[in-house]
Design a protein around this motif. Structure first.
Motif, PDB file in Angstrom:
ATOM      1  N   VAL A  12       6.314   4.302  -7.721  1.00  0.00           N
ATOM      2  CA  VAL A  12       4.982   4.799  -7.367  1.00  0.00           C
ATOM      3  C   VAL A  12       5.036   6.306  -7.138  1.00  0.00           C
ATOM      4  CG1 VAL A  12       3.148   4.740  -5.634  1.00  0.00           C
ATOM      5  CG2 VAL A  12       4.154   2.608  -6.458  1.00  0.00           C
ATOM      6  N   ALA A  13       6.059   6.774  -6.455  1.00  0.00           N
ATOM      7  CA  ALA A  13       6.226   8.206  -6.207  1.00  0.00           C
ATOM      8  C   ALA A  13       6.319   8.967  -7.530  1.00  0.00           C
ATOM      9  CB  ALA A  13       7.459   8.467  -5.355  1.00  0.00           C
ATOM     10  N   LYS A  14       7.040   8.424  -8.473  1.00  0.00           N
ATOM     11  CA  LYS A  14       7.181   9.069  -9.783  1.00  0.00           C
ATOM     12  C   LYS A  14       5.835   9.112 -10.510  1.00  0.00           C
ATOM     13  CE  LYS A  14       9.999   9.062 -13.927  1.00  0.00           C
ATOM     14  NZ  LYS A  14      11.131   8.480 -14.637  1.00  0.00           N
ATOM     15  N   ILE A  27       1.374   4.019   2.866  1.00  0.00           N
ATOM     16  CA  ILE A  27       1.509   2.607   3.249  1.00  0.00           C
ATOM     17  C   ILE A  27       1.364   2.449   4.757  1.00  0.00           C
ATOM     18  CG2 ILE A  27       3.114   0.657   3.353  1.00  0.00           C
ATOM     19  CD1 ILE A  27       4.264   1.767   0.632  1.00  0.00           C
ATOM     20  N   ASN A  28       2.108   3.239   5.515  1.00  0.00           N
ATOM     21  CA  ASN A  28       2.112   3.116   6.981  1.00  0.00           C
ATOM     22  C   ASN A  28       0.772   3.457   7.618  1.00  0.00           C
ATOM     23  OD1 ASN A  28       4.785   2.251   7.041  1.00  0.00           O
ATOM     24  ND2 ASN A  28       5.579   4.334   7.203  1.00  0.00           N
ATOM     25  N   ASN A  29      -0.021   4.300   6.950  1.00  0.00           N
ATOM     26  CA  ASN A  29      -1.340   4.665   7.463  1.00  0.00           C
ATOM     27  C   ASN A  29      -2.443   3.756   6.933  1.00  0.00           C
ATOM     28  OD1 ASN A  29      -1.130   7.132   9.230  1.00  0.00           O
ATOM     29  ND2 ASN A  29       0.059   7.799   7.468  1.00  0.00           N
ATOM     30  N   GLY A  30      -2.064   2.732   6.177  1.00  0.00           N
ATOM     31  CA  GLY A  30      -3.031   1.745   5.722  1.00  0.00           C
ATOM     32  C   GLY A  30      -3.831   2.122   4.491  1.00  0.00           C
ATOM     33  N   TYR A  31      -3.460   3.190   3.819  1.00  0.00           N
ATOM     34  CA  TYR A  31      -4.205   3.610   2.628  1.00  0.00           C
ATOM     35  C   TYR A  31      -3.754   2.884   1.362  1.00  0.00           C
ATOM     36  CZ  TYR A  31      -5.950   7.331   5.555  1.00  0.00           C
ATOM     37  OH  TYR A  31      -6.555   8.017   6.572  1.00  0.00           O
ATOM     38  N   LEU A  32      -2.488   2.475   1.329  1.00  0.00           N
ATOM     39  CA  LEU A  32      -1.934   1.820   0.150  1.00  0.00           C
ATOM     40  C   LEU A  32      -1.265   0.510   0.578  1.00  0.00           C
ATOM     41  CD1 LEU A  32      -1.382   2.031  -2.905  1.00  0.00           C
ATOM     42  CD2 LEU A  32       0.723   3.257  -2.356  1.00  0.00           C
ATOM     43  N   PRO A  33      -1.939  -0.604   0.360  1.00  0.00           N
ATOM     44  CA  PRO A  33      -1.349  -1.901   0.733  1.00  0.00           C
ATOM     45  C   PRO A  33      -0.059  -2.166  -0.043  1.00  0.00           C
ATOM     46  CG  PRO A  33      -3.698  -2.120   0.302  1.00  0.00           C
ATOM     47  CD  PRO A  33      -3.292  -0.747  -0.164  1.00  0.00           C
ATOM     48  N   ALA A  34       0.889  -2.784   0.635  1.00  0.00           N
ATOM     49  CA  ALA A  34       2.182  -3.092   0.025  1.00  0.00           C
ATOM     50  C   ALA A  34       2.666  -4.435   0.532  1.00  0.00           C
ATOM     51  CB  ALA A  34       3.190  -1.996   0.378  1.00  0.00           C
ATOM     52  N   LEU A  35       3.739  -4.918  -0.053  1.00  0.00           N
ATOM     53  CA  LEU A  35       4.372  -6.144   0.410  1.00  0.00           C
ATOM     54  C   LEU A  35       5.876  -5.939   0.375  1.00  0.00           C
ATOM     55  CD1 LEU A  35       4.618  -8.690  -2.415  1.00  0.00           C
ATOM     56  CD2 LEU A  35       3.099  -6.760  -2.694  1.00  0.00           C
ATOM     57  N   LYS A  36       6.587  -6.790   1.091  1.00  0.00           N
ATOM     58  CA  LYS A  36       8.036  -6.659   1.132  1.00  0.00           C
ATOM     59  C   LYS A  36       8.656  -7.861   0.443  1.00  0.00           C
ATOM     60  CE  LYS A  36      11.805  -5.089   3.872  1.00  0.00           C
ATOM     61  NZ  LYS A  36      12.227  -4.466   5.086  1.00  0.00           N
ATOM     62  N   LEU A  37       9.356  -7.566  -0.622  1.00  0.00           N
ATOM     63  CA  LEU A  37      10.106  -8.572  -1.382  1.00  0.00           C
ATOM     64  C   LEU A  37      11.543  -8.071  -1.458  1.00  0.00           C
ATOM     65  CD1 LEU A  37       7.560  -9.070  -4.319  1.00  0.00           C
ATOM     66  CD2 LEU A  37       7.979 -10.656  -2.445  1.00  0.00           C
ATOM     67  N   THR A  45      -1.951  -3.251  -9.798  1.00  0.00           N
ATOM     68  CA  THR A  45      -3.409  -3.284  -9.664  1.00  0.00           C
ATOM     69  C   THR A  45      -3.860  -2.633  -8.352  1.00  0.00           C
ATOM     70  OG1 THR A  45      -3.268  -5.533  -8.767  1.00  0.00           O
ATOM     71  CG2 THR A  45      -3.742  -5.319 -11.116  1.00  0.00           C
ATOM     72  N   THR A  46      -3.050  -2.757  -7.296  1.00  0.00           N
ATOM     73  CA  THR A  46      -3.367  -2.120  -6.014  1.00  0.00           C
ATOM     74  C   THR A  46      -3.300  -0.602  -6.146  1.00  0.00           C
ATOM     75  OG1 THR A  46      -2.514  -4.013  -4.786  1.00  0.00           O
ATOM     76  CG2 THR A  46      -2.672  -1.940  -3.586  1.00  0.00           C
ATOM     77  N   LEU A  47      -2.296  -0.107  -6.852  1.00  0.00           N
ATOM     78  CA  LEU A  47      -2.171   1.332  -7.070  1.00  0.00           C
ATOM     79  C   LEU A  47      -3.358   1.845  -7.878  1.00  0.00           C
ATOM     80  CD1 LEU A  47      -0.668   3.998  -6.849  1.00  0.00           C
ATOM     81  CD2 LEU A  47       0.664   3.322  -8.873  1.00  0.00           C
ATOM     82  N   GLU A  48      -3.740   1.120  -8.919  1.00  0.00           N
ATOM     83  CA  GLU A  48      -4.880   1.532  -9.736  1.00  0.00           C
ATOM     84  C   GLU A  48      -6.160   1.581  -8.898  1.00  0.00           C
ATOM     85  OE1 GLU A  48      -4.619  -1.421 -12.810  1.00  0.00           O
ATOM     86  OE2 GLU A  48      -3.176  -0.242 -13.971  1.00  0.00           O
ATOM     87  N   LYS A  49      -6.370   0.572  -8.054  1.00  0.00           N
ATOM     88  CA  LYS A  49      -7.549   0.520  -7.190  1.00  0.00           C
ATOM     89  C   LYS A  49      -7.536   1.692  -6.208  1.00  0.00           C
ATOM     90  CE  LYS A  49      -9.921  -2.476  -3.892  1.00  0.00           C
ATOM     91  NZ  LYS A  49      -9.870  -3.695  -3.115  1.00  0.00           N
ATOM     92  N   PHE A  50      -6.377   1.978  -5.614  1.00  0.00           N
ATOM     93  CA  PHE A  50      -6.220   3.096  -4.687  1.00  0.00           C
ATOM     94  C   PHE A  50      -6.619   4.409  -5.361  1.00  0.00           C
ATOM     95  CE2 PHE A  50      -3.405   6.645  -3.575  1.00  0.00           C
ATOM     96  CZ  PHE A  50      -3.777   6.869  -2.256  1.00  0.00           C
ATOM     97  N   LEU A  51      -6.153   4.625  -6.581  1.00  0.00           N
ATOM     98  CA  LEU A  51      -6.451   5.866  -7.293  1.00  0.00           C
ATOM     99  C   LEU A  51      -7.938   5.990  -7.596  1.00  0.00           C
ATOM    100  CD1 LEU A  51      -3.385   6.009  -9.698  1.00  0.00           C
ATOM    101  CD2 LEU A  51      -3.833   7.478  -7.715  1.00  0.00           C
ATOM    102  N   ILE A  52      -8.558   4.903  -8.018  1.00  0.00           N
ATOM    103  CA  ILE A  52      -9.991   4.923  -8.327  1.00  0.00           C
ATOM    104  C   ILE A  52     -10.808   5.178  -7.062  1.00  0.00           C
ATOM    105  CG2 ILE A  52     -11.940   3.475  -9.066  1.00  0.00           C
ATOM    106  CD1 ILE A  52      -9.888   2.174 -11.079  1.00  0.00           C
ATOM    107  N   GLU A  53     -10.478   4.487  -5.977  1.00  0.00           N
ATOM    108  CA  GLU A  53     -11.227   4.633  -4.723  1.00  0.00           C
ATOM    109  C   GLU A  53     -11.074   6.016  -4.096  1.00  0.00           C
ATOM    110  OE1 GLU A  53      -9.882   1.426  -2.224  1.00  0.00           O
ATOM    111  OE2 GLU A  53     -11.172  -0.031  -3.228  1.00  0.00           O
TER     112      GLU A  53
END
Length: 76
Positions: A12-14, A27-37, A45-53
């Motif tokens: 994502v950083a790249k 992520i920590n500030n709640g702007y970009l939802p993530a999960l831990k696997l 799709t979450t990254l795309e939504k974040f960028l559009i919003e």
């Protein structure tokens, strides 16, 4: 299943041309939802939504997000 369905913080950083630390801030500030696997992952799709919003916003300071004013090119 699409192998690019989930992205690592480093990926994502790249994509965003930023540092992994900034992605963790998002992520920590709640702007970009993530999960831990095993490690932290972000759905493509979450990254795309974040960028559009957040299009048209200045996210340089996450405690004070503002609308992006017209970009001014610095004169040399």
């Amino acid at each position: 299943m699409n192998s690019e369905m989930v992205l690592s913080v480093k990926e994502v950083a790249k994509i965003l041309h930023t540092s992994p630390n900034y992605v963790y801030e998002l992520i920590n500030n709640g702007y970009l939802p993530a999960l831990k696997l095993g490690s932290v992952k972000i759905l493509k799709t979450t990254l795309e939504k974040f960028l559009i919003e957040n299009q048209g916003k200045d996210l340089s300071n996450l405690t004070k997000i503002t609308e992006l004013e017209s970009l001014k090119v610095a004169k040399e």
